[in-house]
Each structure stands twice: as C-alpha cells, then as structure tokens.
Write a protein that holds these residues in place. Structure first.
Motif, PDB file in Angstrom:
ATOM      1  N   HIS A  39       0.859  -1.123  -0.059  1.00 38.28           N
ATOM      2  CA  HIS A  39      -0.140  -0.219  -0.086  1.00 38.28           C
ATOM      3  C   HIS A  39       0.822   1.264   0.009  1.00 38.28           C
ATOM      4  CE1 HIS A  39      -3.204  -2.704   0.603  1.00 38.28           C
ATOM      5  NE2 HIS A  39      -3.170  -2.889   1.897  1.00 38.28           N
ATOM      6  N   ALA A  40       0.146   2.201  -0.363  1.00 30.40           N
ATOM      7  CA  ALA A  40       0.981   3.689  -0.177  1.00 30.40           C
ATOM      8  C   ALA A  40       2.052   3.953  -0.981  1.00 30.40           C
ATOM      9  CB  ALA A  40       0.980   4.244   1.170  1.00 30.40           C
ATOM     10  N   LEU A  41       2.252   3.296  -2.105  1.00 32.10           N
ATOM     11  CA  LEU A  41       3.615   3.367  -2.822  1.00 32.10           C
ATOM     12  C   LEU A  41       3.614   4.636  -3.630  1.00 32.10           C
ATOM     13  CD1 LEU A  41       3.713  -0.027  -4.539  1.00 32.10           C
ATOM     14  CD2 LEU A  41       5.054   0.617  -2.579  1.00 32.10           C
ATOM     15  N   ALA A  42       4.692   5.481  -3.583  1.00 32.01           N
ATOM     16  CA  ALA A  42       4.768   6.715  -4.342  1.00 32.01           C
ATOM     17  C   ALA A  42       3.678   7.705  -4.138  1.00 32.01           C
ATOM     18  CB  ALA A  42       5.017   6.328  -5.671  1.00 32.01           C
ATOM     19  N   CYS A  43       3.398   7.911  -2.695  1.00 31.83           N
ATOM     20  CA  CYS A  43       2.576   8.917  -2.422  1.00 31.83           C
ATOM     21  C   CYS A  43       2.978  10.111  -2.067  1.00 31.83           C
ATOM     22  CB  CYS A  43       1.840   8.363  -1.199  1.00 31.83           C
ATOM     23  SG  CYS A  43       0.765   7.132  -1.437  1.00 31.83           S
ATOM     24  N   GLY A  44       2.339  11.121  -2.256  1.00 30.88           N
ATOM     25  CA  GLY A  44       2.852  12.664  -1.678  1.00 30.88           C
ATOM     26  C   GLY A  44       4.101  13.071  -2.689  1.00 30.88           C
ATOM     27  N   LEU A  45       4.184  12.693  -3.983  1.00 37.19           N
ATOM     28  CA  LEU A  45       5.310  13.226  -4.794  1.00 37.19           C
ATOM     29  C   LEU A  45       5.138  14.537  -5.158  1.00 37.19           C
ATOM     30  CD1 LEU A  45       6.212  10.087  -6.875  1.00 37.19           C
ATOM     31  CD2 LEU A  45       6.709  10.484  -4.435  1.00 37.19           C
ATOM     32  N   ASP A  46       6.175  15.431  -5.241  1.00 38.36           N
ATOM     33  CA  ASP A  46       6.055  16.894  -5.681  1.00 38.36           C
ATOM     34  C   ASP A  46       6.763  17.418  -6.395  1.00 38.36           C
ATOM     35  OD1 ASP A  46       7.612  17.132  -3.587  1.00 38.36           O
ATOM     36  OD2 ASP A  46       6.508  18.300  -2.133  1.00 38.36           O
ATOM     37  N   GLN A  47       7.581  16.461  -7.114  1.00 41.18           N
ATOM     38  CA  GLN A  47       8.486  17.039  -7.997  1.00 41.18           C
ATOM     39  C   GLN A  47       8.610  16.327  -9.401  1.00 41.18           C
ATOM     40  OE1 GLN A  47      10.739  18.915  -8.714  1.00 41.18           O
ATOM     41  NE2 GLN A  47      11.057  20.055  -6.644  1.00 41.18           N
ATOM     42  N   CYS A  61      -2.040   4.143  -4.133  1.00 43.39           N
ATOM     43  CA  CYS A  61      -0.702   4.232  -4.963  1.00 43.39           C
ATOM     44  C   CYS A  61      -0.707   5.687  -5.483  1.00 43.39           C
ATOM     45  CB  CYS A  61      -0.686   3.150  -6.028  1.00 43.39           C
ATOM     46  SG  CYS A  61       1.031   3.217  -6.664  1.00 43.39           S
ATOM     47  N   ALA A  62       0.231   6.347  -5.533  1.00 45.45           N
ATOM     48  CA  ALA A  62       0.563   7.694  -5.904  1.00 45.45           C
ATOM     49  C   ALA A  62      -0.665   8.671  -5.614  1.00 45.45           C
ATOM     50  CB  ALA A  62       0.530   7.653  -7.669  1.00 45.45           C
ATOM     51  N   GLY A  63      -1.023   8.598  -4.376  1.00 43.08           N
ATOM     52  CA  GLY A  63      -2.033   9.518  -3.713  1.00 43.08           C
ATOM     53  C   GLY A  63      -1.348  10.829  -3.900  1.00 43.08           C
ATOM     54  N   MET A  64      -2.223  11.863  -3.766  1.00 45.18           N
ATOM     55  CA  MET A  64      -1.802  13.377  -3.634  1.00 45.18           C
ATOM     56  C   MET A  64      -0.536  13.687  -4.501  1.00 45.18           C
ATOM     57  SD  MET A  64      -1.694  13.082   0.673  1.00 45.18           S
ATOM     58  CE  MET A  64      -0.677  11.821   0.804  1.00 45.18           C
ATOM     59  N   ASN A  65      -0.551  12.997  -5.690  1.00 42.42           N
ATOM     60  CA  ASN A  65       0.365  13.349  -6.539  1.00 42.42           C
ATOM     61  C   ASN A  65       0.491  14.736  -7.194  1.00 42.42           C
ATOM     62  OD1 ASN A  65       2.724  12.360  -8.268  1.00 42.42           O
ATOM     63  ND2 ASN A  65       1.223  13.052  -9.939  1.00 42.42           N
ATOM     64  N   GLN A  66       1.737  15.193  -7.126  1.00 38.80           N
ATOM     65  CA  GLN A  66       1.831  16.750  -7.716  1.00 38.80           C
ATOM     66  C   GLN A  66       2.975  16.511  -8.626  1.00 38.80           C
ATOM     67  OE1 GLN A  66       1.390  20.486  -5.611  1.00 38.80           O
ATOM     68  NE2 GLN A  66       1.502  19.114  -3.718  1.00 38.80           N
ATOM     69  N   LYS A  67       2.851  16.964  -9.927  1.00 38.29           N
ATOM     70  CA  LYS A  67       3.967  17.004 -10.944  1.00 38.29           C
ATOM     71  C   LYS A  67       4.582  15.776 -11.487  1.00 38.29           C
ATOM     72  CE  LYS A  67       5.773  21.382  -9.046  1.00 38.29           C
ATOM     73  NZ  LYS A  67       6.819  21.948  -8.387  1.00 38.29           N
ATOM     74  N   ALA A  68       4.742  14.800 -10.733  1.00 35.64           N
ATOM     75  CA  ALA A  68       5.258  13.512 -11.078  1.00 35.64           C
ATOM     76  C   ALA A  68       4.574  12.702 -12.003  1.00 35.64           C
ATOM     77  CB  ALA A  68       5.472  12.756  -9.916  1.00 35.64           C
TER      78      ALA A  68
END
Lengths: 227, 309
Positions: A39-47, A61-68
C-alpha cells in the motif's frame, strides 16, 4: 535511472527517498520493483519525477501526486491517485474502487477497467479509462472530465455538479441529476485532446456526453413537501 | 475488517503444494484480522457411503484414543482416524446424526467442526501464523482451500466465532462484512430445521446457502438468491466438495481481488495475499463485480460460470 526493490527496501524508505528529491532533483527517473501489492507506494510526490512501478500496487498508490508521472505496470488497488493535484498516473492493468477520488488536477489513465466509484467527488482531475467503470462513478463530481471507452455501471454521475462525462459504450443507469447532453464541437475537441493525452486510439464521435441537469443546486420550493 | 483468502487448483499437479501455497496467503492477511484464523481444506476424499468428521477440543490432555474407542464401540462402526494438534479427523460409515448425538451425550466439550466427504475445518483464536503453525497448514495437500483472518465485530473472540462456518456437508463460507438481517433469517432457518452453533451473522449466511442447496438448488442459484435475501455488507468466499465461489454485495463495501491462471483461481481481500503465487505475474487479476456470482467447479474444471443481477 535508479532501481529499488521493495523486497529489500521498505515502502517508507522508498517514499522518503522520493520525497528527498524535493530539495534537490538529483535523480529524476525511478523504477520500483517487487511491489507485491504493498500500500501507499509513491504517495505525496511533488517533483517532476518519472516513477515506474513494476508489478501490482496496493491501496492509495500515487495518492496526492503533484507534477510526477507515475506508471504502474500492473493493477492498482483501492484509491489510486486519490487527491492528485497535477502530473500523470497511468495504470497499465485494472484499477480497484475509487480511482482518482477527490483529485483536483492532473491526468489519471487506467488502460484496463476501473471498478466502482471511479472519480468519486472529482474536483478537476481528468480520468481516461480504456475499459469500463463500475457503479457510482463520478459521484458528486465537481469539476474535471471522465472518459470511459467501455461501459459505465449503475448511477453514473449521481449528484454531479460540473464534471463532464464521456462514455463510448452503454450506461447501465444515470444517477440523480445526471443527464445526457449534446456533443458540440468544443466537446469533441476536448475529448480528442484527452484521448490523445492518454494515448488511447478511439474516435471522439463514438462517445456520448453526460453532465449535470443542475436541478439539485438550490433548494426548490416544489420539494418542500419532502422535508 | 477481516481478511479472506481462497485458492482453487485447476492443475492437479499442484495439489501436494496446496498448503504451502496457501499459508503465506493467510498469514499476509493477518493485518486485517489478528484475533483468530481458520481454514477449510478440501481433499483426501472418502469413498461412497463414508464421511469425514473433524472434531476439536481445546484440552491438550484429552484422551482421543478413549473417545474414538467409545465411538467405535457404541456406534458399531469402524473408524479410521488421525490427530492434528487440538483436532482429529475421523473417517467412518457411521451416520452424522449418530456421531452428533454420541458427542453430545459423551463428549459435550468436543466440537464437531465439519462433516463431509472432503472438507476439514481447522480454526482457532490467535495470530493467523500461530494458527497455521498449530495445524501444520504448510504440509497440507488438497484440491482447494478457503481461509479467514478475523477482527471480531459481530460476536466474541472465540474458536466458535471464528471462520469458516459450516452448516451442511462439505459446504462452508468465509465472510468479510456484517449482515443486518441475520436474526430474522436465523429464526426462519431454524424453523426449516437448521441447527446453529453460534449467534454469529456469518453462520447464518452459511446456513442460508446449505438450506437452499438441500432443497436442490445449485450453488449458483443459492448465491443468486442470497443477493436479494441477505441484507448488509459482504464479500463471501464459499467452498463446496468440488466447487469454489465468490460473491460481493451489490454496493461492494468490502474489498476483493481475483486472479486466474491455467493452474489456479485465487481470491483475496487484497492483492498482497496473492503476490507469492507461482505465475502470478502473468495471471489475469481483477476485482470481482458487485452482485455477480463467480463459481468454479471441478465437474466443469477450467470453465467458469458467471452470472449476475
């Protein structure tokens, strides 16, 4: 490109390394192997990272993603790309329930089917599904576009505000206040752009458009007896 | 919360490895249900006219030799048997009612866990890994198996309250969710002659299916009726002598994932449980649709019936 195996490194550590790229974008391309449904892989990325997850992913997965740009070479569990702000998330397989829930922006592509509640409470995200979606998709959708190349389940767009829905196949039923609307040139144009962006080969002319009848926006005195 | 898992083999060559393949599936769902665990394994089938009885008694000092000797003497039936930790499996031509009555009269603390030609149910309180180790799950052979890891909501944490539940020969069920009309349904089923061992909602679901199938319905028909008659949240996995089924309530409140290859069908609450299965990287992996009955049966090996509302 950096490759990390989740059979050797914990999810928390992998996510920390991805978050560390915020300060200094030293490594833009990542490959994560052996996810095994964690669970929760690559969450909260912002670049502006490129992250490839090689296998099936678990919840959020990829929750809260920004830009990535996150690609899952497999299926995704509940809530993939939930609350995404920008960037792109691509699921090569099927997605479980609540894909793209509450997402504000960016593009979510599910090449297979998405289950129930796809795009629930969507707030500006674009979602393109190569297959079909389950019941209550785009429930309370507020903004954004949902494109379904297959069929839609029961109660599509229930209590929808302003999201625009495009479906190529059948719709089992429309939810409260969701109606079919005319497909005008500007809609064909935006649909073509969405299909292009998703890399899905489909003719915009084969789709129908659905959206809000705007009857639930305000209290109507005709409904006073209901209370 | 609870976790449920099932593994149904299509390739008989995997049967000696059933327990070894299934144990990591059960243990991986311990996060979803750390209270207690259990499983129903199908295999080692007895011949025509015979039945297998799985008994369990929490007392490690229980004299099983004496119990079996008493049963053999009083029922005048040969019994082939083996012990597995706190459980024993009896194979005999004795009738179910006779065994049940004898136990009630002579060994009221010993519980009859399952009856059938193929099924053996083993379950208990404790972390799923401890329960799996207690019964040497990894060594088991068989054709299919379903299991459950429990986080109790509807009744107390006890061996009786843990899954799988069975109410008829070779039929059992594991459940993630909760039923809201189980009390009324229990009364109706009791009037139809079904015997309940607990006040648990999931036992009612098992009883509902056995009652309908005892009236001649197929597993598929009984499950289709369940969609209308059971009120509440559920993902079920069901085992029968030669079949395996999955059903989710029409709202799909509880998770489920299915995977299928030429060699097996596997079901779990979360994909994590399937991650170690052989060939999973090339399996078809999908979420079963709500309100749709999925059934695999060995009589139609490798073919699936799917129906729905």
């Amino acid at each position: 490109m950096r490759t990390i195996s989740l059979s050797e490194t914990s999810v928390r550590e992998v996510n920390r390394q991805l978050h560390d790229q915020t300060a200094e974008l030293a490594e833009a391309q990542w490959r994560i192997t052996d996810p095994e449904g964690r669970h929760a892989l690559a969450c909260g990325l912002d670049q502006t990272l490129e992250v490839e997850i090689d296998g099936h992913a678990g919840y959020y997965c990829a929750g809260m993603n920004q830009k990535a740009r996150v690609t899952i070479n497999g299926m995704a569990g509940v809530g993939v790309a939930e609350n995404m702000m920008s960037g792109q998330v691509r699921v090569k397989g099927n997605a479980s329930q609540s894909a793209g829930a509450t997402a504000h922006g960016g593009l979510l592509v599910v090449e297979g089917d998405a289950s129930a509640r796809c795009g629930i409470s969507m707030k500006g995200v674009d979602i393109v599904v190569g297959g079909s979606v389950g019941h209550l998709s785009a429930f309370m959708g507020q903004a954004g576009r949902l494109v379904v190349c297959g069929d839609a389940g029961e109660a599509l767009g229930d209590s929808i505000y302003e999201a625009r829905l495009y479906v190529r196949g059948s719709v089992k039923s429309l939810g409260a206040d969701c109606v079919e609307k005319a497909m005008r040139d500007e809609h064909l144009a935006e649909l073509r752009d969405l299909l292009d962006a998703a890399g899905i080969d489909a003719r915009a002319e084969d789709f129908r458009r659905y959206g809000s009848a705007r009857e639930l926006y305000n209290f109507k005195v005709d409904n006073a007896d209901e209370y | 919360m609870c976790g449920i898992v099932g593994l149904y083999l299509k390739d008989p060559a995997l049967e000696p490895r059933l327990g070894a393949l299934f144990e990591p599936m059960l243990v991986s769902m311990a996060d979803r249900g750390p209270d207690s665990a259990g499983f129903a394994v199908y295999g080692d089938e007895v011949g025509d006219g015979m039945l297998k009885f799985t008994l369990q008694n929490a007392d490690p000092a229980l004299d099983w030799d004496a119990l079996v000797a008493g049963l053999t003497r009083d029922l005048d039936a040969a019994i082939d048997w083996f012990r597995n930790a706190s459980a024993v499996v009896l194979k005999t031509r004795a009738a179910e009612a006779d065994v049940r009555n004898w136990l009630a009269d002579n060994a009221p603390d010993t519980r009859l866990m399952s009856v059938g030609r193929s099924i053996e149910i083993l379950k208990g309180v404790g972390h799923p890994k401890l329960v799996a180790d207690r019964f040497s799950l990894a060594q088991m052979h068989g054709s299919h198996i379903i299991g459950h890891t429990r986080m109790a909501t509807e009744s107390g944490v006890s061996m009786e309250g843990s899954h799988p539940f069975t109410t008829g020969e070779d039929l059992c069920l594991v459940h993630n969710g909760s039923l809201s009309n189980h009390n009324r349904l229990r009364l109706t089923l009791e009037r139809a002659g079904i015997r309940f061992q607990t006040d648990n909602d999931s036992e009612v679901a098992a009883a509902y299916l056995s009652e309908r199938m005892s009236r001649g319905e197929t597993l598929t028909e009984a499950l289709e009726a369940a969609i209308d008659d059971l009120d509440g949240f559920f993902t079920f996995t069901i085992g029968t002598r030669d079949g395996f089924a999955v059903l989710r309530d029409p709202i799909a409140c509880k998770p489920a994932v299915l995977a299928e290859t030429d060699a097996f069908v596997a079901m779990a609450s979360e994909y994590r449980a399937l991650a170690k299965l052989p060939g999973i990287a090339h399996a078809r992996v999908w979420e079963p649709e709500p309100g749709r009955v999925y059934v695999w049966e060995h009589s139609t090996r490798a073919s699936m019936q799917e129906t729905g509302t």
